[in-house]
Design an enzyme around this catalytic site. Structure first.
Site, PDB file in Angstrom:
ATOM      1  N   SER A 133       0.853  -1.196   0.000  1.00  0.00           N
ATOM      2  CA  SER A 133       0.000   0.000   0.000  1.00  0.00           C
ATOM      3  C   SER A 133       0.879   1.234   0.000  1.00  0.00           C
ATOM      4  O   SER A 133       1.959   1.234   0.620  1.00  0.00           O
ATOM      5  CB  SER A 133      -0.877   0.000   1.258  1.00  0.00           C
ATOM      6  OG  SER A 133      -1.537   1.247   1.387  1.00  0.00           O
ATOM      7  N   TYR A 149      -1.800  -0.719  10.474  1.00  0.00           N
ATOM      8  CA  TYR A 149      -1.857  -1.157   9.069  1.00  0.00           C
ATOM      9  C   TYR A 149      -0.682  -0.576   8.286  1.00  0.00           C
ATOM     10  O   TYR A 149       0.001  -1.290   7.545  1.00  0.00           O
ATOM     11  CB  TYR A 149      -3.188  -0.729   8.451  1.00  0.00           C
ATOM     12  CG  TYR A 149      -3.313  -1.062   6.977  1.00  0.00           C
ATOM     13  CD1 TYR A 149      -3.618  -2.355   6.557  1.00  0.00           C
ATOM     14  CD2 TYR A 149      -3.120  -0.084   5.994  1.00  0.00           C
ATOM     15  CE1 TYR A 149      -3.724  -2.667   5.210  1.00  0.00           C
ATOM     16  CE2 TYR A 149      -3.230  -0.382   4.653  1.00  0.00           C
ATOM     17  CZ  TYR A 149      -3.527  -1.669   4.262  1.00  0.00           C
ATOM     18  OH  TYR A 149      -3.625  -1.977   2.919  1.00  0.00           O
TER      19      TYR A 149
HETATM   20  N1  LIG Z   1      -8.819  -1.625  -1.126  1.00  0.00           N
HETATM   21  C1  LIG Z   1      -7.872  -0.715  -1.033  1.00  0.00           C
HETATM   22  O1  LIG Z   1      -8.146   0.501  -1.150  1.00  0.00           O
HETATM   23  C2  LIG Z   1      -6.432  -1.124  -0.826  1.00  0.00           C
HETATM   24  C3  LIG Z   1      -5.455  -0.103  -0.855  1.00  0.00           C
HETATM   25  C4  LIG Z   1      -4.122  -0.442  -0.691  1.00  0.00           C
HETATM   26  C5  LIG Z   1      -3.772  -1.761  -0.515  1.00  0.00           C
HETATM   27  N2  LIG Z   1      -4.723  -2.740  -0.461  1.00  0.00           N
HETATM   28  C6  LIG Z   1      -4.282  -4.122  -0.279  1.00  0.00           C
HETATM   29  O2  LIG Z   1      -4.824  -4.915  -1.316  1.00  0.00           O
HETATM   30  C7  LIG Z   1      -4.982  -6.271  -0.854  1.00  0.00           C
HETATM   31  C8  LIG Z   1      -6.414  -6.713  -1.121  1.00  0.00           C
HETATM   32  O3  LIG Z   1      -7.271  -5.832  -0.421  1.00  0.00           O
HETATM   33  P1  LIG Z   1      -8.851  -5.743  -0.702  1.00  0.00           P
HETATM   34  O4  LIG Z   1      -9.193  -4.314  -0.689  1.00  0.00           O
HETATM   35  O5  LIG Z   1      -9.245  -6.608  -1.824  1.00  0.00           O
HETATM   36  O6  LIG Z   1      -9.385  -6.358   0.686  1.00  0.00           O
HETATM   37  P2  LIG Z   1     -10.654  -7.277   1.001  1.00  0.00           P
HETATM   38  O7  LIG Z   1     -11.770  -6.941   0.097  1.00  0.00           O
HETATM   39  O8  LIG Z   1     -10.859  -7.154   2.472  1.00  0.00           O
HETATM   40  O9  LIG Z   1     -10.127  -8.754   0.645  1.00  0.00           O
HETATM   41  C9  LIG Z   1      -9.075  -9.288   1.384  1.00  0.00           C
HETATM   42  C10 LIG Z   1      -8.675 -10.617   0.764  1.00  0.00           C
HETATM   43  O10 LIG Z   1      -7.592 -11.158   1.540  1.00  0.00           O
HETATM   44  C11 LIG Z   1      -7.967 -12.468   1.943  1.00  0.00           C
HETATM   45  N3  LIG Z   1      -7.363 -12.848   3.214  1.00  0.00           N
HETATM   46  C12 LIG Z   1      -7.315 -12.149   4.367  1.00  0.00           C
HETATM   47  N4  LIG Z   1      -6.702 -12.858   5.317  1.00  0.00           N
HETATM   48  C13 LIG Z   1      -6.344 -14.049   4.744  1.00  0.00           C
HETATM   49  C14 LIG Z   1      -5.687 -15.218   5.203  1.00  0.00           C
HETATM   50  N5  LIG Z   1      -5.269 -15.337   6.477  1.00  0.00           N
HETATM   51  N6  LIG Z   1      -5.481 -16.233   4.336  1.00  0.00           N
HETATM   52  C15 LIG Z   1      -5.904 -16.139   3.052  1.00  0.00           C
HETATM   53  N7  LIG Z   1      -6.550 -15.078   2.560  1.00  0.00           N
HETATM   54  C16 LIG Z   1      -6.765 -14.044   3.405  1.00  0.00           C
HETATM   55  C17 LIG Z   1      -9.481 -12.426   2.047  1.00  0.00           C
HETATM   56  O11 LIG Z   1      -9.988 -13.747   2.065  1.00  0.00           O
HETATM   57  P3  LIG Z   1     -11.368 -14.131   2.857  1.00  0.00           P
HETATM   58  O12 LIG Z   1     -12.484 -13.890   1.877  1.00  0.00           O
HETATM   59  O13 LIG Z   1     -11.181 -15.560   3.206  1.00  0.00           O
HETATM   60  O14 LIG Z   1     -11.458 -13.245   4.072  1.00  0.00           O
HETATM   61  C18 LIG Z   1      -9.810 -11.634   0.785  1.00  0.00           C
HETATM   62  O15 LIG Z   1      -9.708 -12.440  -0.358  1.00  0.00           O
HETATM   63  C19 LIG Z   1      -4.597  -6.255   0.633  1.00  0.00           C
HETATM   64  O16 LIG Z   1      -3.270  -6.697   0.785  1.00  0.00           O
HETATM   65  C20 LIG Z   1      -4.737  -4.791   0.996  1.00  0.00           C
HETATM   66  O17 LIG Z   1      -3.940  -4.443   2.118  1.00  0.00           O
HETATM   67  C21 LIG Z   1      -6.042  -2.454  -0.617  1.00  0.00           C
END
Ligand SMILES: NC(=O)c1ccc[n+]([C@@H]2O[C@H](COP(=O)([O-])OP(=O)(O)OC[C@H]3O[C@@H](n4cnc5c(N)ncnc54)[C@H](OP(=O)(O)O)[C@@H]3O)[C@@H](O)[C@H]2O)c1
Length: 227
Positions: A133, A149
């Protein structure tokens, strides 16, 4: 049409991981996509026959060894470690210690452990991508909030740099990728980017950098981000 390339997307049940998998499949990639509970990852299973779903919790070391065994020597053109959690909210520093441990294990240590375990399964010329991020950048002004975070992603970036220095695979490109602020369960409804916009930018970046052997921290528009 199939392009002969194989990706492993870790954490693909929903949000960005699901979007990356859709975008890669649409471009002809074969994708091995992991989900903690494949039974609930119905949208992932529905993408099509080019997507294989594997059960995997990133914090499960035995599960990681089983995943490696199931790969059975298949070469990856892309290992994309996406799974992440937002961590405790509210009075973050006084959150239960097990919640803080879970955040740093999931966001910081597990991605590196996965990459280290699977590094020889990535083809020469391939890419290892870590979804980090911009909030983890310590070289930019640091505003208030999300203290844990941000620290977890800064720790991931630091460990990625050590991992890369030890990798000994000059043909493998290592990308620390900021996907932007995206409308997912984590990003919330007010984020400016759709999953599709971010996924297109991130996969463009991966395809452009493959074969360069470089290591950098990039945004979804291909811009360099200070560590
Ligand atoms: N959205 C944003 O604005 C944003 C910005 C910067 C960075 N990011 C990064 O992008 C990535 C994806 O984020 P997102 O926004 O798509 O979040 P999200 O919608 O909350 O999805 C998170 C994903 O991670 C999986 N996950 C969490 N813990 C896990 C574990 N212990 N083992 C396996 N899978 C696990 C979840 O699986 P389950 O369905 O099983 O929970 C889900 O598929 C993350 O690394 C986040 O920090 C996001």
């Amino acid at each position: 049409m199939a392009n002969g390339k194989t990706a492993l997307v870790v954490g693909a049940s929903r949000g960005l991981g699901l979007g990356f998998t859709r975008e890669l499949a649409a471009r002809g990639w074969s994708v091995i996509a992991t989900a903690r509970d494949p039974g609930r990852a119905t949208e992932l299973a529905a993408i099509g026959p080019s997507v294989e779903v594997e059960a995997f919790d990133v914090n499960d070391l035995a599960g990681l060894n089983r995943l490696k065994a199931r790969l059975a020597g298949r070469k990856l053109d892309l290992l994309l470690v996406n799974a992440g959690v937002a961590g405790p909210t509210g009075d973050e520093l006084r959150a239960p210690s097990n919640k803080i441990t879970e955040l740093f294990l999931t966001n910081s240590v597990a991605p590196i452990r996965i990459a280290d375990t699977l590094k020889y399964d990535v083809r020469d010329g391939g890419v290892i991508g870590f979804v980090t991020s911009g909030l983890g950048s310590v070289g930019q002004p640091m505003g208030p909030g999300f203290i844990l975070y941000k620290g977890s992603k800064a720790a991931l970036n630091s460990m990625t740099r050590t991992f890369t220095s030890e990798l000994g695979r000059p043909g493998v490109t290592v990308l620390s990728i900021s996907p932007g602020w995206v409308r997912t369960d984590m990003g919330g409804p007010d984020a400016p980017l759709s999953v599709e916009q971010s996924a297109k930018g991130v996969v463009d970046l991966i395809e452009a950098k493959a074969g360069t052997g470089e290591h950098g921290f990039y945004g979804m528009r291909g811009e360099t981000i200070p560590w």
